[in-house]
Design a protein around this motif. Sequence first.
Motif, PDB file in Angstrom:
ATOM      1  N   ASP A  78       0.892  -1.049  -0.055  1.00  0.00           N
ATOM      2  CA  ASP A  78      -0.191   0.019  -0.151  1.00  0.00           C
ATOM      3  C   ASP A  78       1.132   1.251   0.002  1.00  0.00           C
ATOM      4  OD1 ASP A  78      -1.835   2.033   0.448  1.00  0.00           O
ATOM      5  OD2 ASP A  78      -3.121   0.896   2.124  1.00  0.00           O
ATOM      6  N   ILE A  79       1.109   1.777  -1.097  1.00  0.00           N
ATOM      7  CA  ILE A  79       2.130   2.762  -1.336  1.00  0.00           C
ATOM      8  C   ILE A  79       1.472   4.124  -0.704  1.00  0.00           C
ATOM      9  CG2 ILE A  79       3.821   4.196  -2.851  1.00  0.00           C
ATOM     10  CD1 ILE A  79       4.401   1.157  -2.570  1.00  0.00           C
ATOM     11  N   ASP A  80       0.484   4.438  -0.839  1.00  0.00           N
ATOM     12  CA  ASP A  80      -0.361   5.573  -0.332  1.00  0.00           C
ATOM     13  C   ASP A  80      -0.013   5.574   1.339  1.00  0.00           C
ATOM     14  OD1 ASP A  80      -1.161   7.307  -2.374  1.00  0.00           O
ATOM     15  OD2 ASP A  80      -2.733   5.518  -2.662  1.00  0.00           O
ATOM     16  N   ARG A  81      -0.172   4.278   1.735  1.00  0.00           N
ATOM     17  CA  ARG A  81      -0.170   4.339   3.399  1.00  0.00           C
ATOM     18  C   ARG A  81       1.412   4.594   3.765  1.00  0.00           C
ATOM     19  NH1 ARG A  81       1.255  -0.092   6.533  1.00  0.00           N
ATOM     20  NH2 ARG A  81       0.935  -0.106   8.740  1.00  0.00           N
ATOM     21  N   LEU A  82       2.223   4.002   3.044  1.00  0.00           N
ATOM     22  CA  LEU A  82       3.701   4.140   3.301  1.00  0.00           C
ATOM     23  C   LEU A  82       4.277   5.634   3.016  1.00  0.00           C
ATOM     24  CD1 LEU A  82       5.159   0.827   1.742  1.00  0.00           C
ATOM     25  CD2 LEU A  82       4.692   1.259   4.076  1.00  0.00           C
ATOM     26  N   THR A  83       3.575   6.267   2.199  1.00  0.00           N
ATOM     27  CA  THR A  83       4.448   7.433   1.785  1.00  0.00           C
ATOM     28  C   THR A  83       3.952   8.545   3.307  1.00  0.00           C
ATOM     29  OG1 THR A  83       2.154   7.865   0.396  1.00  0.00           O
ATOM     30  CG2 THR A  83       4.454   7.417  -0.603  1.00  0.00           C
ATOM     31  N   THR A  84       2.372   8.214   3.674  1.00  0.00           N
ATOM     32  CA  THR A  84       2.055   9.012   4.708  1.00  0.00           C
ATOM     33  C   THR A  84       2.745   8.620   5.895  1.00  0.00           C
ATOM     34  OG1 THR A  84      -0.322   8.745   3.783  1.00  0.00           O
ATOM     35  CG2 THR A  84      -0.357   9.398   6.085  1.00  0.00           C
ATOM     36  N   LEU A  85       3.242   7.448   6.213  1.00  0.00           N
ATOM     37  CA  LEU A  85       4.245   7.120   7.403  1.00  0.00           C
ATOM     38  C   LEU A  85       5.376   7.807   7.227  1.00  0.00           C
ATOM     39  CD1 LEU A  85       3.362   3.301   7.615  1.00  0.00           C
ATOM     40  CD2 LEU A  85       2.400   5.122   9.169  1.00  0.00           C
ATOM     41  N   ALA A  86       5.844   7.823   6.076  1.00  0.00           N
ATOM     42  CA  ALA A  86       7.059   8.623   5.882  1.00  0.00           C
ATOM     43  C   ALA A  86       7.020   9.920   6.073  1.00  0.00           C
ATOM     44  CB  ALA A  86       7.557   8.186   4.434  1.00  0.00           C
ATOM     45  N   GLY A  87       6.038  10.363   5.718  1.00  0.00           N
ATOM     46  CA  GLY A  87       5.988  11.906   6.211  1.00  0.00           C
ATOM     47  C   GLY A  87       5.634  12.347   7.500  1.00  0.00           C
ATOM     48  N   ALA A  88       5.315  11.367   8.385  1.00  0.00           N
ATOM     49  CA  ALA A  88       5.066  11.513   9.695  1.00  0.00           C
ATOM     50  C   ALA A  88       6.327  11.469  10.527  1.00  0.00           C
ATOM     51  CB  ALA A  88       3.796  10.625  10.101  1.00  0.00           C
ATOM     52  N   MET A  89       7.122  10.984   9.823  1.00  0.00           N
ATOM     53  CA  MET A  89       8.556  11.108  10.698  1.00  0.00           C
ATOM     54  C   MET A  89       9.489  12.042  10.636  1.00  0.00           C
ATOM     55  SD  MET A  89       9.446   7.143   9.468  1.00  0.00           S
ATOM     56  CE  MET A  89      10.942   6.938  10.815  1.00  0.00           C
TER      57      MET A  89
END
Length: 692
Positions: free
Chosen positions: A174-185
């Motif tokens: 789920d690339i959308d979820r992974l990019t969101t998680l990356a932005g939250a770091m």
Amino acid sequence: MPRISMGDFAQATVVPRPERSSVQFGDGGSGRALDNLAGSLGQVANDIARVGQQQREQEEGLARAKASNALLDYELQVSTKVDDIRQRLLTGDLQPGDSEFTATQEIGQIERPNVRGLGEIGAVQFDGAFQQAQRKGILQVQTAARTAERQLRKTEVIGAFDRMDKLAGLPDADIDRLTTLAGAMSEQWREAGLDPSEFENKRQSYADRWWVQHASRREMLARDDSAALDALADDLTKDDGYYATRLDATQRNMLLNRVLVGRERLDARSAVESNKREAAASRVIEQYEKQVATGVPAPADVMIGWASAVAGTSLEGEFQLIQRGEVELQQVMKLPPVEQRSYLQKLKAQQQTQGATVSDQLRAERLERAIETRLKALRESPLEFHGATTGQAVPPLNLGLLASGNAAGLREQIEERQTLLRAQRARYGAEAGMSPFLPQEASALAGMLAKAPPQQAAQVFGTVRDLLDDPKAYEEAMRQIAPDAPLRAEAGRIYALQRPAGSPPGGITATSPNGQYGDVALTILRGETLLNPGKDDGKAKPVAMPPPQEVQQHIAKQLGTAFAGRPEEYRRAVDAVNAYYAAKTADEGDANGRLNTERMNTAIKAVIGERVDIEGRGVIPPWGMPAETFRQRADLYIQARLKAAGRKDPGDVSLVNVRGAPGYYALVRGFEPLYDNNDPPQPLVIRVGAKP
């Protein structure tokens, strides 16, 4: 390395040397003496006190020096302990949160130096310096712990990106979820002491790679699916496409190029596969038509396989039409050949006058192909035709008996074949062939004759003629071997013509057809051996022949247009003339290599015959028939055929040799053939030799 201040411990006090004093006695009087004595005693006391002070100060200086060394040693032990704790922080054996407690405990366990003689002030200063060394070591550990904490956080942040990178590589990521998680770091990035300005570049770099991987995986999985490739192309190119906001234009164009290349490759492969299916379907149609032409239905499993092979191709409809028309086809196939052609001609005429759909035209074409295929098999391979139409295969012959001249061992089998062929001819008419050999037998016989010396080849001809009491069957046998051994087949044909039924036993005599030219067949065989050394075990010597072009020109001049429309027969006849000429040249001992026109004309008459001109058109008489005899009979046969056909003589009627049918002639006027009045009309043909 920073040093702890030693205070006054590092300064040694210099003790002044005492001055020597003297006591003076005498003239001063007793009072003065006493005063001097008292003064001297006071001075001594002061000196003693001063010396004691100096001694104490020296002892304190020595104690301060010892204290300084003790502190230096303690600092080294603390520094060593700090380095050990720092190493454990780096290796992960010690967590940053536990470092201060560990440092306090382990530094506190270092033995405290005990230095005496410092005095009260010195002891206070030494204790302060000792505590300062402890605090410094703990502060250094705290600094190392903070550094380790940042490194740990940095490792965790980078590790988190790496783990997300691995997750992005999974098929169901789920690339959308992974990019969101990356932005939250971003906060963890800052806490790790990393440059905040680099975070967005890092996050975008990972996001770009993940989306490229996602699209690349779709492209790879869609390589064999044109619909999936088209869907991916839309997601890459359309304004509302899935990757429109997820990948930049450069990345989308790169991926689109790969998709287009894959689409072209898939289209090419599909075209190849389609062509292969079409080719396979075409072969099925051909096989089906051949099967229908035999009159025997194909087995059920074969039909199922054929139907599967044509399914989805452009020939599927034609296959179905053949199926529907097979009943009609089988009914037509039961008719004699003449009636089959008549049925076909009427069908075509009806379509011409009344019109026909594409299906009707295909039906007529298919019917024509089936009729021609069937009749060709009937003419050229009558024994195989019998096996195909009745399901009873004809047993093969033992050709070794032919080579040995043992005709008796084959007679019964040959008689059965001739009976079968006559019955087939009675059923299907004159178009039914009389070829007495199976195709593989004819090829084997041709190979046997091609290798045999002249006398042995002539013996084989004689054996075959004795076996086949029907001249037509023998002629067909020679025609069967002609493709593989044309010159030997021509010699074999002449062998029988020069020895017709009822001829006396023995060699050629003056009463034999063309007897004045000797044994024509054997002469041709001898000449072939001379022209092709090696066929007689190398015993024959090459013969001097005239230039081929000169020979061709002379023969063409003698024959004119008599062989027009019969190129294969012409080549075979010319080869036989050359062979006859070569044998006669060798017999006469002529080695000059020049063309002997008289000998060449004799060879032409012996092998082919003499050209006869009828109404300006040259024809070749039946073999062995004199030209004058043929000329006299030709007019009688022409008039009789016109009368039988109910036709008036249009004048200027000439003849043309019928291809593949020696002794048969078609009636023509100019370049147009003449037809009878039947429906459909048939060409007028005569056979010279029979009674008019």
